[in-house]
Design a protein around this motif. Sequence first.
Motif, PDB file in Angstrom:
ATOM      1  N   ASP A 143      43.786  12.955  36.520  1.00  0.00           N
ATOM      2  CA  ASP A 143      44.417  12.793  37.832  1.00  0.00           C
ATOM      3  C   ASP A 143      45.417  11.638  37.829  1.00  0.00           C
ATOM      4  OD1 ASP A 143      42.662  14.768  38.603  1.00  0.00           O
ATOM      5  OD2 ASP A 143      41.360  13.449  39.793  1.00  0.00           O
ATOM      6  N   ASN A 144      46.507  11.823  38.573  1.00  0.00           N
ATOM      7  CA  ASN A 144      47.494  10.772  38.852  1.00  0.00           C
ATOM      8  C   ASN A 144      48.275  10.300  37.625  1.00  0.00           C
ATOM      9  OD1 ASN A 144      46.748  10.467  41.716  1.00  0.00           O
ATOM     10  ND2 ASN A 144      44.838   9.645  40.895  1.00  0.00           N
ATOM     11  N   THR A 145      48.186  11.022  36.530  1.00  0.00           N
ATOM     12  CA  THR A 145      48.954  10.658  35.340  1.00  0.00           C
ATOM     13  C   THR A 145      50.431  10.982  35.557  1.00  0.00           C
ATOM     14  OG1 THR A 145      47.078  11.012  33.871  1.00  0.00           O
ATOM     15  CG2 THR A 145      49.267  11.131  32.874  1.00  0.00           C
ATOM     16  N   ILE A 146      51.293  10.108  35.064  1.00  0.00           N
ATOM     17  CA  ILE A 146      52.741  10.313  35.140  1.00  0.00           C
ATOM     18  C   ILE A 146      53.276  10.432  33.720  1.00  0.00           C
ATOM     19  CG2 ILE A 146      54.955   9.344  35.862  1.00  0.00           C
ATOM     20  CD1 ILE A 146      53.439   7.859  38.074  1.00  0.00           C
ATOM     21  N   ILE A 147      53.881  11.575  33.411  1.00  0.00           N
ATOM     22  CA  ILE A 147      54.438  11.845  32.088  1.00  0.00           C
ATOM     23  C   ILE A 147      55.936  12.063  32.252  1.00  0.00           C
ATOM     24  CG2 ILE A 147      54.448  13.441  30.120  1.00  0.00           C
ATOM     25  CD1 ILE A 147      51.504  14.026  30.752  1.00  0.00           C
TER      26      ILE A 147
END
Length: 294
Positions: A143-147
Motif C-alpha cells: 500500500d501507498n508505494t510510489i514507483i
Amino acid sequence: MNRDFQLNELLHFLNLAPRTEHLLLKGFSSIYETKPETLSWMQNQSLDWDDVKASVVICSEDFQPPSGTCIVFIPVPNPRKAFALSLRHFCFLKKIVGISPSAMIGENCDIAEDVYIGHNVIIGDHVKIGSGSQILHQAVIGDNTIIGSACVIHSGAIIGADGFGYESDENGVPFKIPHLGHVILENNVEIGSHTCVARGVLSSTMLREGAKIGNLVHISHNVKVGRYAMITSHVHVSGSVSIGDYSWIAPGSTFKQGISVGEHSVIGLGAAVIHDVEANDTVGGVPAKSLKNK
C-alpha cells in the motif's frame, strides 16, 4: 532483438575512423562462444584463435592481435564499456505493455497506461506507478508505494513490506511498532528478484533516481539510497542507513543501522560496515576499514 549493422556503422557510433572492410554484422556473441558474423569483446585473455568465429572483436588498446587471422580488432580504452554501449545501441529490447489477468490491483491506484504488470503480481491500495515501468511476475507492491517512470521490479520482489521494528513492553515482551511510512522509488530504479524493500516507520524508505538493486537484497525501513548507487546481490542494509550517490556495494556486505556512506564510495566483498564511510573512500573487511592507505 538484434538488427544487422555494418562495421563502419559501428565505428561511427564509437567515434572511430572508418575501415576499408565492408562487413555486415548480424548480432553479438561471447568471446568464449563466438559465432560467425557477430561482434564480441575481450580484455587480454589467451585464446585459441582457431576457435574464435566472430568477425569483429573489441579489445584493449595494448592488445597485440594474432597474425594470420581474418578477425577485425577494434582497440579502445574500455572494451567492456564500448561493447555494452554497442549492444544497447544495436539491440532493441521488446517493449511490453499491459496488465496480466492474474494480477490483483488494489483500490485507488494511479497506474500509467504504458506500464507492464506481470502474472500473479499483487498491487496494494493507493499505489502510484509511472510511465514505462515494469512490474514482473509474482512481485508484491505494498500500500501507498510510489514507483516512478521507467522502473523495473523483477519477479518475486517485495516492495513496501513492514520492516523489523519492535519494542519491548514493561514485561519484556516484544511488540510490533506500526509502520506508517511507505516506499518511494524515483525514476529509472531497478529492483532485483526476491529483493525486499521495507516501508518506513514514519518517514519513507527512498531509492533515488537510477539506483540499481541486485537479487536477494534486503533494504530495511527508512533507508535512503542515492542516485545511481549500485547495490549487488546478498547485501543487507539495516534501518536508517544513508547510501550516497554513485556508490558501489559489493556482494554479501552488511551495514549497521543508522550509518552514512558517502557518495562515490566502494564497499568491498563481504564487508561489515559499522562506521560512517567518507565520500570517495574504499572500505573492506570485518569490520570494514578504509583500504586507501594500504
